[in-house]
Design a protein around this motif. Structure first.
Motif, PDB file in Angstrom:
ATOM      1  N   ASP A  19     -34.151  45.422 102.124  1.00  9.34           N
ATOM      2  CA  ASP A  19     -34.367  44.302 103.044  1.00  9.34           C
ATOM      3  C   ASP A  19     -33.448  44.421 104.254  1.00  9.34           C
ATOM      4  O   ASP A  19     -32.230  44.506 104.117  1.00  9.34           O
ATOM      5  CB  ASP A  19     -34.100  42.970 102.336  1.00  9.34           C
ATOM      6  CG  ASP A  19     -35.037  42.748 101.161  1.00  9.34           C
ATOM      7  OD1 ASP A  19     -36.251  42.820 101.360  1.00  9.34           O
ATOM      8  OD2 ASP A  19     -34.535  42.520 100.042  1.00  9.34           O
ATOM      9  N   ASP A  24     -38.875  44.711 106.778  1.00 13.17           N
ATOM     10  CA  ASP A  24     -38.682  43.427 107.461  1.00 13.17           C
ATOM     11  C   ASP A  24     -39.298  42.354 106.569  1.00 13.17           C
ATOM     12  O   ASP A  24     -40.450  41.957 106.737  1.00 13.17           O
ATOM     13  CB  ASP A  24     -39.361  43.449 108.832  1.00 13.17           C
ATOM     14  CG  ASP A  24     -39.073  42.194 109.643  1.00 13.17           C
ATOM     15  OD1 ASP A  24     -38.302  41.338 109.166  1.00 13.17           O
ATOM     16  OD2 ASP A  24     -39.624  42.066 110.751  1.00 13.17           O
ATOM     17  N   SER A  25     -38.514  41.896 105.613  1.00 12.62           N
ATOM     18  CA  SER A  25     -38.987  40.965 104.590  1.00 12.62           C
ATOM     19  C   SER A  25     -38.735  39.509 104.952  1.00 12.62           C
ATOM     20  O   SER A  25     -39.091  38.607 104.185  1.00 12.62           O
ATOM     21  CB  SER A  25     -38.323  41.276 103.244  1.00 12.62           C
ATOM     22  OG  SER A  25     -36.924  41.329 103.390  1.00 12.62           O
ATOM     23  N   ASP A  28     -41.616  36.940 104.467  1.00 11.12           N
ATOM     24  CA  ASP A  28     -41.855  36.534 103.077  1.00 11.12           C
ATOM     25  C   ASP A  28     -40.827  35.509 102.631  1.00 11.12           C
ATOM     26  O   ASP A  28     -41.152  34.540 101.920  1.00 11.12           O
ATOM     27  CB  ASP A  28     -41.769  37.748 102.133  1.00 11.12           C
ATOM     28  CG  ASP A  28     -42.980  38.654 102.212  1.00 11.12           C
ATOM     29  OD1 ASP A  28     -43.967  38.294 102.885  1.00 11.12           O
ATOM     30  OD2 ASP A  28     -42.934  39.737 101.592  1.00 11.12           O
ATOM     31  N   ARG A  51     -33.773  34.278 109.270  1.00  9.45           N
ATOM     32  CA  ARG A  51     -33.682  35.730 109.380  1.00  9.45           C
ATOM     33  C   ARG A  51     -32.264  36.291 109.190  1.00  9.45           C
ATOM     34  O   ARG A  51     -32.095  37.282 108.472  1.00  9.45           O
ATOM     35  CB  ARG A  51     -34.249  36.160 110.741  1.00  9.45           C
ATOM     36  CG  ARG A  51     -34.332  37.647 110.939  1.00  9.45           C
ATOM     37  CD  ARG A  51     -34.921  37.980 112.318  1.00  9.45           C
ATOM     38  NE  ARG A  51     -34.958  39.411 112.525  1.00  9.45           N
ATOM     39  CZ  ARG A  51     -35.947  40.195 112.137  1.00  9.45           C
ATOM     40  NH1 ARG A  51     -36.978  39.674 111.512  1.00  9.45           N
ATOM     41  NH2 ARG A  51     -35.900  41.498 112.347  1.00  9.45           N
ATOM     42  N   SER A  93     -44.539  40.526 104.967  1.00  6.83           N
ATOM     43  CA  SER A  93     -43.537  41.515 105.380  1.00  6.83           C
ATOM     44  C   SER A  93     -44.194  42.852 105.730  1.00  6.83           C
ATOM     45  O   SER A  93     -45.364  43.092 105.418  1.00  6.83           O
ATOM     46  CB  SER A  93     -42.513  41.719 104.263  1.00  6.83           C
ATOM     47  OG  SER A  93     -43.148  42.209 103.094  1.00  6.83           O
TER      48      SER A  93
END
Length: 229
Positions: A19, A24-25, A28, A51, A93
Motif C-alpha cells: 500500500d 494505490d489502495s 478502497d 490518503r 484501487s
C-alpha cells in the motif's frame, strides 16, 4: 574493470511494500471508512483526508475516521474495518502509474521481486489476482505471517531467504519510515517511494534511505537503483 566504470545493473532481487508503494489502495480504504461513518449517520470523508494515513494500517485509518475516540476504542473498530475492507478490496484501487512498467523492467532483467507488507497476508494475497501478480510475485509476507512485522527486519530477511538471495543483494522499496528502518536493520539498501502516502509532518529525507525516487517509472532505469553488496 573499475567498479566506477561498470554499467548500471538492476539489483539481484527487489522487495516492495504494498500500500502506497505498488498499490494505490486509498480509494478502497476511503470506501471502507465511509461505510462505517454512514452506518453511524455521519458525513463521509474526502480522499485527501484519509490518503495520508493509508500506509499506517487499519488502526490509523479508524483513528482518522473517528478522531474523537481514544486508542482503546479505536482498537475495537479494527475488526469492523477489516470486515468491510475485505468487501471493498480491489473495487476502487489500482497499481500506481508506472508500476507495471517498472515490474516488467525487473522481470526482463531477470530480477525476482516480492512483497513485504504489514497488511494481513490474506488480504494482500487476495488482491494479487486482481492485479495479475499472483504468478509474478515470488514471495509475499504479510503483517501476520511471522512473529514480527515491520519495522522489525525479520519479514524482510525471511522474504530474501525465500527468493534465495542474500539481504545485501536485495533492495527494499517503501513509502513509510518503518520501511526504511526495517531495510537498514536487515542490511538491505532501500528506496524511498516519494509517490506514496505521507503525513504533512513526515520528512523522508530524515529516513536516510539509499535512494529517493519521485515516480515508479524512474525505476525502469537500472541507474536509479542503489548499489548492492
Amino acid at each position: 574493470m573499475n567498479a566506477a566504470l561498470d554499467p548500471a545493473r538492476f539489483p539481484a532481487g527487489v522487495l516492495f511494500d504494498l500500500d502506497g508503494t505498488l498499490l494505490d489502495s486509498a480509494p478502497d480504504m476511503l470506501a471502507t471508512v465511509n461505510r462505517m461513518l454512514a452506518a453511524r449517520g455521519r458525513v463521509p470523508l474526502a480522499l485527501a483526508e484519509i490518503r495520508p494515513h493509508v500506509s499506517r494500517g487499519a488502526r490509523a485509518m479508524a483513528s482518522a475516521a473517528f478522531p474523537e475516540l481514544d486508542p482503546a476504542q479505536v482498537v475495537d473498530l479494527v475488526p469492523e474495518f477489516l470486515d468491510i475492507y475485505r468487501q471493498e478490496l480491489g473495487r476502487h484501487s489500482r497499481a500506481f502509474d508506472g508500476v507495471e512498467d517498472m515490474l516488467a523492467a525487473l522481470e526482463a532483467a531477470g530480477t525476482p521481486w516480492g512483497i513485504v507488507t504489514n497488511k494481513p497476508e490474506s488480504l494482500a494475497r487476495d488482491i494479487l489476482p486482481q492485479l495479475g501478480w499472483q504468478a509474478r510475485c515470488r514471495v509475499l509476507v504479510g503483517g501476520d505471517s511471522l512473529a514480527e512485522r515491520k519495522p522489525h527486519p525479520l519479514p524482510l530477511l525471511h522474504a530474501a531467504a525465500a527468493i534465495g538471495i542474500g539481504p545485501g543483494d536485495v533492495v527494499y522499496v517503501g513509502d513509510d519510515a518503518r520501511d526504511i528502518v526495517a531495510a537498514r536493520a536487515a542490511g538491505m539498501p532501500s528506496v524511498v517511494a516519494l509517490w506514496g502516502y505521507r503525513l504533512d509532518g513526515d520528512d523522508p529525507v530524515a529516513w536516510q534511505g539509499d535512494a529517493m525516487v519521485e515516480r515508479p517509472a524512474a525505476l525502469c532505469d537500472a541507474s536509479a537503483w542503489p548499489a548492492t553488496a
